[in-house]
Motif scaffolding. Structure first.
Motif, PDB file in Angstrom:
ATOM      1  N   LEU A  75      -7.856  -1.752  13.108  1.00 49.19           N
ATOM      2  CA  LEU A  75      -7.996  -0.371  12.939  1.00 49.19           C
ATOM      3  C   LEU A  75      -6.840   0.224  13.214  1.00 49.19           C
ATOM      4  CD1 LEU A  75      -9.435   2.621  12.271  1.00 49.19           C
ATOM      5  CD2 LEU A  75     -10.247   1.763  15.006  1.00 49.19           C
ATOM      6  N   GLU A  76      -5.376  -0.323  13.977  1.00 49.88           N
ATOM      7  CA  GLU A  76      -4.846   0.265  15.079  1.00 49.88           C
ATOM      8  C   GLU A  76      -3.457   0.220  13.694  1.00 49.88           C
ATOM      9  OE1 GLU A  76      -7.371  -0.938  18.448  1.00 49.88           O
ATOM     10  OE2 GLU A  76      -6.470  -1.779  16.443  1.00 49.88           O
ATOM     11  N   ALA A  77      -3.415  -1.159  13.161  1.00 52.78           N
ATOM     12  CA  ALA A  77      -2.244  -1.838  12.917  1.00 52.78           C
ATOM     13  C   ALA A  77      -2.769  -0.745  10.582  1.00 52.78           C
ATOM     14  CB  ALA A  77      -1.798  -2.719  11.995  1.00 52.78           C
ATOM     15  N   ASN A  78      -3.823  -0.585  10.769  1.00 49.27           N
ATOM     16  CA  ASN A  78      -4.140   0.232   9.443  1.00 49.27           C
ATOM     17  C   ASN A  78      -3.911   1.906   9.936  1.00 49.27           C
ATOM     18  OD1 ASN A  78      -7.794  -0.823   7.980  1.00 49.27           O
ATOM     19  ND2 ASN A  78      -5.595  -1.709   8.923  1.00 49.27           N
ATOM     20  N   ASN A  79      -4.162   1.961  10.536  1.00 46.12           N
ATOM     21  CA  ASN A  79      -3.840   3.957  10.827  1.00 46.12           C
ATOM     22  C   ASN A  79      -2.516   4.038  11.147  1.00 46.12           C
ATOM     23  OD1 ASN A  79      -6.326   4.627  11.304  1.00 46.12           O
ATOM     24  ND2 ASN A  79      -6.675   4.333  13.317  1.00 46.12           N
ATOM     25  N   ASN A  80      -1.526   3.257  11.641  1.00 47.60           N
ATOM     26  CA  ASN A  80      -0.203   3.212  11.658  1.00 47.60           C
ATOM     27  C   ASN A  80       0.417   3.090  10.803  1.00 47.60           C
ATOM     28  OD1 ASN A  80      -0.304   3.218  14.549  1.00 47.60           O
ATOM     29  ND2 ASN A  80       0.106   1.085  15.165  1.00 47.60           N
ATOM     30  N   ALA A  81       0.091   1.968   9.708  1.00 50.51           N
ATOM     31  CA  ALA A  81       0.397   1.851   8.119  1.00 50.51           C
ATOM     32  C   ALA A  81       0.424   2.857   7.757  1.00 50.51           C
ATOM     33  CB  ALA A  81       0.982   0.321   7.570  1.00 50.51           C
ATOM     34  N   GLY A  82      -0.667   2.848   7.500  1.00 49.25           N
ATOM     35  CA  GLY A  82      -1.222   4.406   6.413  1.00 49.25           C
ATOM     36  C   GLY A  82      -0.755   5.913   6.486  1.00 49.25           C
ATOM     37  N   VAL A  83      -0.738   6.099   8.012  1.00 49.02           N
ATOM     38  CA  VAL A  83      -0.397   7.359   7.776  1.00 49.02           C
ATOM     39  C   VAL A  83       1.551   6.797   7.554  1.00 49.02           C
ATOM     40  CG1 VAL A  83       0.153   8.941  10.086  1.00 49.02           C
ATOM     41  CG2 VAL A  83      -2.266   7.534   9.817  1.00 49.02           C
ATOM     42  N   ALA A  84       1.968   6.234   8.572  1.00 48.00           N
ATOM     43  CA  ALA A  84       3.473   6.057   8.534  1.00 48.00           C
ATOM     44  C   ALA A  84       3.565   6.266   6.616  1.00 48.00           C
ATOM     45  CB  ALA A  84       3.715   4.848   8.667  1.00 48.00           C
ATOM     46  N   ALA A  85       3.085   5.515   5.562  1.00 50.80           N
ATOM     47  CA  ALA A  85       3.135   5.313   4.495  1.00 50.80           C
ATOM     48  C   ALA A  85       3.717   6.851   3.303  1.00 50.80           C
ATOM     49  CB  ALA A  85       2.362   4.193   3.430  1.00 50.80           C
ATOM     50  N   VAL A  86       2.243   7.576   4.336  1.00 55.80           N
ATOM     51  CA  VAL A  86       1.902   9.219   3.319  1.00 55.80           C
ATOM     52  C   VAL A  86       2.801  10.140   4.353  1.00 55.80           C
ATOM     53  CG1 VAL A  86       0.545   9.803   5.219  1.00 55.80           C
ATOM     54  CG2 VAL A  86       0.375  10.890   2.473  1.00 55.80           C
ATOM     55  N   ASN A  87       3.598   9.406   5.302  1.00 54.19           N
ATOM     56  CA  ASN A  87       4.723  10.887   6.218  1.00 54.19           C
ATOM     57  C   ASN A  87       5.948  10.076   4.696  1.00 54.19           C
ATOM     58  OD1 ASN A  87       2.936  12.706   7.239  1.00 54.19           O
ATOM     59  ND2 ASN A  87       2.823  10.634   9.639  1.00 54.19           N
ATOM     60  N   GLN A  88       6.316   9.228   4.618  1.00 53.05           N
ATOM     61  CA  GLN A  88       7.072   8.736   3.997  1.00 53.05           C
ATOM     62  C   GLN A  88       7.062   9.539   2.623  1.00 53.05           C
ATOM     63  OE1 GLN A  88       7.583   4.687   6.407  1.00 53.05           O
ATOM     64  NE2 GLN A  88       8.565   4.582   4.288  1.00 53.05           N
ATOM     65  N   ILE A  89       6.013   9.753   2.094  1.00 49.91           N
ATOM     66  CA  ILE A  89       6.539   9.980   0.226  1.00 49.91           C
ATOM     67  C   ILE A  89       6.411  11.377   0.639  1.00 49.91           C
ATOM     68  CG2 ILE A  89       4.431  10.774  -1.175  1.00 49.91           C
ATOM     69  CD1 ILE A  89       3.231   7.977  -0.849  1.00 49.91           C
ATOM     70  N   ILE A  90       6.113  11.815   1.769  1.00 49.64           N
ATOM     71  CA  ILE A  90       6.035  13.728   1.648  1.00 49.64           C
ATOM     72  C   ILE A  90       7.467  13.860   2.792  1.00 49.64           C
ATOM     73  CG2 ILE A  90       5.326  15.197   3.015  1.00 49.64           C
ATOM     74  CD1 ILE A  90       2.279  13.844   3.550  1.00 49.64           C
ATOM     75  N   ASP A  91       8.205  13.481   3.384  1.00 47.65           N
ATOM     76  CA  ASP A  91       9.734  13.523   3.454  1.00 47.65           C
ATOM     77  C   ASP A  91      10.230  13.441   2.503  1.00 47.65           C
ATOM     78  OD1 ASP A  91       8.549  14.111   6.062  1.00 47.65           O
ATOM     79  OD2 ASP A  91       9.420  11.904   7.275  1.00 47.65           O
ATOM     80  N   PHE A  92      10.393  12.525   1.700  1.00 46.16           N
ATOM     81  CA  PHE A  92      10.825  11.761   0.596  1.00 46.16           C
ATOM     82  C   PHE A  92      10.870  12.844  -0.583  1.00 46.16           C
ATOM     83  CE2 PHE A  92      10.316  10.710  -4.486  1.00 46.16           C
ATOM     84  CZ  PHE A  92      12.225   9.980  -4.551  1.00 46.16           C
ATOM     85  N   PHE A  93       9.896  13.637  -0.953  1.00 48.52           N
ATOM     86  CA  PHE A  93       9.153  15.468  -1.525  1.00 48.52           C
ATOM     87  C   PHE A  93      10.007  15.899  -1.089  1.00 48.52           C
ATOM     88  CE2 PHE A  93       6.323  11.998  -4.115  1.00 48.52           C
ATOM     89  CZ  PHE A  93       6.729  12.317  -5.224  1.00 48.52           C
ATOM     90  N   ASP A  94       9.737  16.020   0.086  1.00 46.65           N
ATOM     91  CA  ASP A  94      10.388  17.428   0.476  1.00 46.65           C
ATOM     92  C   ASP A  94      11.835  17.637   1.142  1.00 46.65           C
ATOM     93  OD1 ASP A  94       7.582  17.841  -0.040  1.00 46.65           O
ATOM     94  OD2 ASP A  94       6.429  18.909   2.194  1.00 46.65           O
TER      95      ASP A  94
END
Length: 326
Positions: A283-302
């Protein structure tokens, strides 16, 4: 106006809690999340990716066919460390940024390493006498985030650690508390060898009989990287010729049935294979990797952040600038 779209394309879905957190991050940033979970056909992925601005994947295959269908895709993020499932040249040709999320699954994988080691050392808990890990020697091939997490746990078990990584200075390895070694063959003079290297042309089938036969009595190979880095035909020969050799692997090799037949009741003691890739399945790895991935997308665009880009582009124009103006 709606924000950029994020396609969560996971043939093996994230835990529900992780998906909920990804949704929260998207909503707060004004991005639209589209979910393609537990899909059964590649056609489903090809249809979904056609209108996506960005995509989060796990072990899903992003090959040239997927890239060609992705008419407006600007970034794909692999939620995890390994990225051999992404066709980087195809992404580069279409100026699609490919990223991974290194370190987010490290603790989960490290704990699996020790789970398999303990199961093997205690003979799969069959009631017979096994042995302790304290004072045993563990050699790490690669010293990235996962290997360092394994090293940390090994110190807690009172083990002695050794490491080789051609991309990390020996001084840095020593400073972390492991003993640096000078070459790959030197790793195999220790009882345990844990693999933490990506699948590349250089590493494919590089762990072979010549190396494995160097291992001392009770030599144990642990593979939570990719099964293709091990020469599977030769490992069968090692099992035949070295009756105390053990192989612990996250995902069974293609010749697993031959190995099972050879080992008989020693299977799940001398050889332990997971039924599916389990390293990041917490559960922890799912949370960590998933949230990191979406934050990287947002930081990339914004913000134009490309910190974990795997396929650097020619310097004529940054991909983030193109993304913001597209």
């Amino acid at each position: 106006m709606p924000g950029k779209s994020v396609l969560l394309a996971t043939e093996k879905a994230f835990a529900a809690e992780a998906v909920g957190k990804i949704e929260q991050v998207c909503k707060a940033a004004g991005y639209e999340l589209h979910k393609l979970e537990n899909y059964k056909s590649k056609d489903d992925l090809l249809k979904a990716v056609a209108t996506a601005d960005s995509m989060i994947i796990r072990s899903d295959i992003v090959d040239k066919a997927v890239v060609e269908k992705a008419s407006q895709l600007k970034i794909v993020v692999r939620a995890g460390a390994g990225f051999d499932n992404i066709d980087l040249p195809a992404c580069t040709e279409k100026r699609i940024v490919a990223m991974n999320t290194p370190g987010q699954n490290a603790n989960a994988v490290a704990e699996l390493v020790f789970g398999m080691m303990l199961t093997s050392a205690r003979n799969n808990y069959d009631g017979s006498s096994g042995f302790e890990l304290v004072n045993r020697e563990l050699a790490l091939y690669g010293f990235g985030a996962v290997a360092r997490a394994v090293h940390k746990l090994a110190l807690g078990f009172g083990m002695k650690t050794f490491a080789y990584d051609p991309f990390i200075p020996k001084e840095a390895i020593a400073e972390a508390g492991a003993t640096p070694v000078a070459s790959i063959p030197e790793l195999f003079t220790h009882q345990y060898v844990s693999l933490h290297v990506p699948l590349t042309d250089e590493t494919k089938e590089s762990i072979n009989k010549s190396l494995l036969m160097k291992m001392p009595k009770g030599g144990t190979l642990i593979n939570t990287a990719r099964h293709e880095v091990v020469h599977e035909g030769e490992i069968l020969e090692v099992f035949r010729e070295k009756p105390d050799f053990c192989y612990l692997s996250d995902v069974a090799p293609k010749n697993a049935e031959e190995i099972k037949a050879l080992l008989g009741d020693k299977y799940m003691k001398r050889a332990i294979f997971t039924t599916k890739k389990m390293g990041a399945q917490t559960l922890e790895a799912n949370n960590n990797a998933g949230v990191a991935a979406v934050n990287q997308i947002i930081d990339f665009f914004d913000k134009g952040v490309t910190k974990f880009q795997l396929n650097p582009f020619p310097s004529d124009e940054s991909p983030s600038k193109k993304a913001k103006t597209a």
